[in-house]
Design an enzyme around this catalytic site. Structure first.
Site, PDB file in Angstrom:
ATOM      1  N   ARG A   1      47.005  13.456   3.711  1.00 50.93           N
ATOM      2  CA  ARG A   1      45.851  12.661   3.878  1.00 50.93           C
ATOM      3  C   ARG A   1      45.839  14.056   5.183  1.00 50.93           C
ATOM      4  O   ARG A   1      45.703  13.991   6.550  1.00 50.93           O
ATOM      5  CB  ARG A   1      45.380  11.842   4.570  1.00 50.93           C
ATOM      6  CG  ARG A   1      44.607  10.889   4.877  1.00 50.93           C
ATOM      7  CD  ARG A   1      44.242   9.338   5.270  1.00 50.93           C
ATOM      8  NE  ARG A   1      43.851   8.867   3.827  1.00 50.93           N
ATOM      9  CZ  ARG A   1      43.243   7.772   3.249  1.00 50.93           C
ATOM     10  NH1 ARG A   1      43.347   6.971   4.683  1.00 50.93           N
ATOM     11  NH2 ARG A   1      42.410   7.545   2.565  1.00 50.93           N
TER      12      ARG A   1
ATOM     13  N   ASP B   1      30.784   3.238  -0.371  1.00 46.09           N
ATOM     14  CA  ASP B   1      31.728   3.651   0.260  1.00 46.09           C
ATOM     15  C   ASP B   1      30.970   3.061   2.318  1.00 46.09           C
ATOM     16  O   ASP B   1      29.706   3.143   1.725  1.00 46.09           O
ATOM     17  CB  ASP B   1      31.906   5.290   0.530  1.00 46.09           C
ATOM     18  CG  ASP B   1      33.029   5.407   1.087  1.00 46.09           C
ATOM     19  OD1 ASP B   1      34.476   4.573   1.763  1.00 46.09           O
ATOM     20  OD2 ASP B   1      33.393   6.631   1.036  1.00 46.09           O
TER      21      ASP B   1
ATOM     22  N   ARG C   1      45.517   1.460  -7.311  1.00 47.61           N
ATOM     23  CA  ARG C   1      46.602   3.081  -6.339  1.00 47.61           C
ATOM     24  C   ARG C   1      47.764   3.011  -6.485  1.00 47.61           C
ATOM     25  O   ARG C   1      48.110   4.192  -7.135  1.00 47.61           O
ATOM     26  CB  ARG C   1      45.944   3.297  -4.987  1.00 47.61           C
ATOM     27  CG  ARG C   1      43.823   2.718  -4.489  1.00 47.61           C
ATOM     28  CD  ARG C   1      43.653   3.832  -5.241  1.00 47.61           C
ATOM     29  NE  ARG C   1      44.374   5.199  -4.250  1.00 47.61           N
ATOM     30  CZ  ARG C   1      44.803   5.664  -2.892  1.00 47.61           C
ATOM     31  NH1 ARG C   1      43.015   4.601  -1.694  1.00 47.61           N
ATOM     32  NH2 ARG C   1      44.929   6.693  -2.090  1.00 47.61           N
TER      33      ARG C   1
ATOM     34  N   CYS D   1      36.291   1.615  -2.431  1.00 48.81           N
ATOM     35  CA  CYS D   1      37.411   1.742  -2.690  1.00 48.81           C
ATOM     36  C   CYS D   1      38.050   1.278  -0.814  1.00 48.81           C
ATOM     37  O   CYS D   1      39.305   1.689  -1.652  1.00 48.81           O
ATOM     38  CB  CYS D   1      37.005   3.442  -1.770  1.00 48.81           C
ATOM     39  SG  CYS D   1      36.007   4.213  -0.593  1.00 48.81           S
TER      40      CYS D   1
ATOM     41  N   GLN E   1      42.065   8.163  -4.926  1.00 48.81           N
ATOM     42  CA  GLN E   1      40.584   7.140  -5.460  1.00 48.81           C
ATOM     43  C   GLN E   1      39.868   7.251  -6.608  1.00 48.81           C
ATOM     44  O   GLN E   1      39.930   6.098  -7.757  1.00 48.81           O
ATOM     45  CB  GLN E   1      39.856   7.427  -4.648  1.00 48.81           C
ATOM     46  CG  GLN E   1      39.105   5.830  -4.731  1.00 48.81           C
ATOM     47  CD  GLN E   1      39.456   4.937  -3.961  1.00 48.81           C
ATOM     48  OE1 GLN E   1      40.310   4.552  -2.563  1.00 48.81           O
ATOM     49  NE2 GLN E   1      39.472   4.023  -4.374  1.00 48.81           N
TER      50      GLN E   1
ATOM     51  N   HIS F   1      38.593  13.053  -2.769  1.00 51.53           N
ATOM     52  CA  HIS F   1      39.817  11.974  -3.010  1.00 51.53           C
ATOM     53  C   HIS F   1      39.999  11.493  -4.272  1.00 51.53           C
ATOM     54  O   HIS F   1      39.784  10.569  -4.872  1.00 51.53           O
ATOM     55  CB  HIS F   1      39.597  10.155  -2.368  1.00 51.53           C
ATOM     56  CG  HIS F   1      40.018   9.962  -1.250  1.00 51.53           C
ATOM     57  ND1 HIS F   1      41.456  10.036  -1.974  1.00 51.53           N
ATOM     58  CD2 HIS F   1      40.073   7.755  -0.702  1.00 51.53           C
ATOM     59  CE1 HIS F   1      42.074   8.549  -1.191  1.00 51.53           C
ATOM     60  NE2 HIS F   1      41.338   7.538  -0.657  1.00 51.53           N
TER      61      HIS F   1
HETATM   62  N1   CP Z   1      40.666   3.417   0.148  1.00 48.51           N
HETATM   63  C1   CP Z   1      41.596   4.384   0.771  1.00 48.51           C
HETATM   64  O1   CP Z   1      41.946   5.405   0.416  1.00 48.51           O
HETATM   65  O2   CP Z   1      42.122   3.672   1.894  1.00 48.51           O
HETATM   66  P1   CP Z   1      43.567   4.137   2.997  1.00 48.51           P
HETATM   67  O3   CP Z   1      42.258   4.422   4.274  1.00 48.51           O
HETATM   68  O4   CP Z   1      43.462   2.186   3.242  1.00 48.51           O
HETATM   69  O5   CP Z   1      44.146   4.938   2.509  1.00 48.51           O
HETATM   70  N1  NVA Z   2      34.586   8.025   3.082  1.00 51.05           N
HETATM   71  C1  NVA Z   2      35.422   7.790   3.767  1.00 51.05           C
HETATM   72  C2  NVA Z   2      36.743   6.715   3.165  1.00 51.05           C
HETATM   73  C3  NVA Z   2      37.883   5.953   3.244  1.00 51.05           C
HETATM   74  C4  NVA Z   2      38.539   5.991   2.112  1.00 51.05           C
HETATM   75  C5  NVA Z   2      36.404   7.845   4.903  1.00 51.05           C
HETATM   76  O1  NVA Z   2      36.487   9.730   4.345  1.00 51.05           O
HETATM   77  O2  NVA Z   2      36.345   7.353   5.888  1.00 51.05           O
END
Ligand code: CP
Ligand code: NVA
Length: 303
Positions: free
Chosen positions: A100, A220, A288, A260, A130, A127
Site C-alpha cells: 500500500r 468513498d 476482500r 469500500c 477492492q 485499488h
Molecule cells: N477498503 C480498504 O482498503 O480498507 P482499509 O483502508 O482499511 O485497508
Molecule cells: N479513497 C480512500 C480509500 C480508502 C480505502 C483513500 O485513498 O483513503
C-alpha cells in the site's frame, strides 16, 4: 511473472475467474490449505489500513503461508533507501509483496524489476483488490456481472476506488456514472483509458442526476489518505455529495448501496443509510479476504 497493480493487468477471463474462485473460498475457508506452504508474503504499508491488512494476513495464513506485515517507517525505506534496493532485498527473502503506497509510480518501479510478484493494496491511483471484492459482492447478490446489465453510480471523488471500479466496466460492460464537484471528477488518464476500451463514463455535478434509475450507488470518503491537510476545504466542497435517503429516492427501487470503508457517517453517507445497507457493505469487506486468496493463487499462476 504476474503482478496486480491495476484492473487492466488482468484479462477479462482472469477477472471473472478470480471472482468465481473467491466465491468458492467464501463457501469453504479450508480450500487450498497448503497452497502457500513454505512461502512468505510481505505486506508493506506506507498508509494506514484495517481491511487490507487483516484480509491479506488471514487469507495468506489460511492458505498455509507466512506473513510479515511491515510499516514503511520501520524500514530504511522511510529514511530514504531507494524503492529499487528495497525491492531487491525483499525479493531475496520473500515470495511476493503486497504494498500500500503513496506512489503508484514506485509500485510500478517495483513490479518492473520483476523479482517477486507485486500486488497493489491501494495507491493514490488504483485499488484493484477492492474492485474484485466489490464485483464478487455484486455477483453474490445476484447481479449478472458477465452481462453488466446494471448501472453503477459513484458519488464522490474520482480517485483510486472509483478508478478501479470504472476500469472493471471494461470487462462487465456495466454503465458507470460519477457525480463529483468540479475538479474532483474522473482524471483525463482514466477517461482516455476507458474510451480506448469503449467505455463512456457519464459525468454529473448533481448527485441526483447520477443516481437516477441506478442499481448500485457507491461512495468513498471525502478525504483520502494523504489529503488530511485539505480536510476543511473538502468537507465544504463535498457537502452536497452525501448519500442520504432523499438522494436514494431517485435510484432504481431495488438499488443497493456500497462503500469500500472506512465510512464517515454524517459525511459521505448518513448513519441511517449505512445501517440500512450494512449487510452489503460488510460483505464487501469480508469478501476482500476470500477474493484475495484467489488473487494469491492467480499471482502464483495456479489460476
Ligand atoms: N477498503 C480498504 O482498503 O480498507 P482499509 O483502508 O482499511 O485497508
Ligand atoms: N479513497 C480512500 C480509500 C480508502 C480505502 C483513500 O485513498 O483513503
Amino acid at each position: 511473472m504476474r503482478h496486480l497493480l491495476e484492473i487492466s493487468d488482468l484479462t477479462r477471463e482472469d477477472f471473472f475467474r478470480i471472482i468465481d474462485r473467491g466465491i468458492e473460498h467464501r463457501g469453504n475457508r479450508s480450500l487450498a490449505q497448503k497452497f502457500l506452504d513454505q512461502k512468505t508474503i510481505a505486506l508493506l504499508f506506507e498508509k494506514a489500513s484495517t481491511r487490507t491488512r487483516l484480509s491479506f494476513t488471514v487469507a495468506a495464513q489460511e492458505l498455509g503461508g507466512n506473513v510479515l506485515s511491515l510499516e514503511a517507517d520501520m524500514l530504511q525505506l522511510g529514511r530514504g533507501e531507494s524503492i529499487e534496493d528495497t525491492a531487491e532485498v525483499f525479493s531475496r527473502y520473500m515470495h511476493a509483496i503486497m504494498i500500500r503506497s503513496r506512489s503508484h509510480e514506485n509500485v510500478r518501479t517495483m513490479a518492473a524489476m520483476n523479482r517477486i510478484p507485486v500486488i497493489n493494496g491501494l495507491t493514490e491511483l488504483h485499488h484493484p483488490c477492492q474492485t474484485l471484492a466489490d464485483y464478487m459482492t455484486l455477483k453474490q447478490y445476484g447481479y449478472d456481472i458477465l452481462k453488466g446489465n446494471f448501472i453503477i453510480a459513484f458519488v464522490g471523488e474520482g480517485n483510486n476506488v472509483f478508478n478501479s471500479l470504472a476500469a472493471a466496466s471494461v470487462f462487465s460492460g456495466s454503465e458507470v456514472r460519477i457525480a463529483s464537484p468540479e475538479g474532483y471528477g474522473i482524471s483525463p488518464e482514466i477517461r482516455d483509458f476507458l474510451s480506448r476500451n469503449h467505455v463512456t463514463v457519464k459525468e454529473f455535478k448533481e448527485p441526483s442526476d447520477a443516481v437516477r434509475g441506478a442499481n448500485v450507488i457507491y461512495t468513498d470518503v471525502w478525504v483520502s489518505m494523504g489529503q488530511e491537510e485539505e480536510v476543511k476545504e473538502r468537507k465544504k466542497i463535498f457537502s452536497p455529495y452525501c448519500i442520504d435517503e432523499n438522494l436514494l429516492a431517485h435510484a432504481d427501487p431495488q438499488h443497493i448501496v456500497m462503500h469500500c470503508l472506512p465510512a464517515h457517517r454524517g459525511e459521505e453517507i448518513t448513519a441511517t443509510v449505512m445501517e440500512k445497507y450494512s449487510r452489503y457493505i460488510f460483505d464487501q469487506a469480508e469478501n476482500r479476504m476470500h477474493v484475495q486468496k484467489a488473487v494469491l493463487e492467480w499471482i502464483f499462476e495456479a489460476l
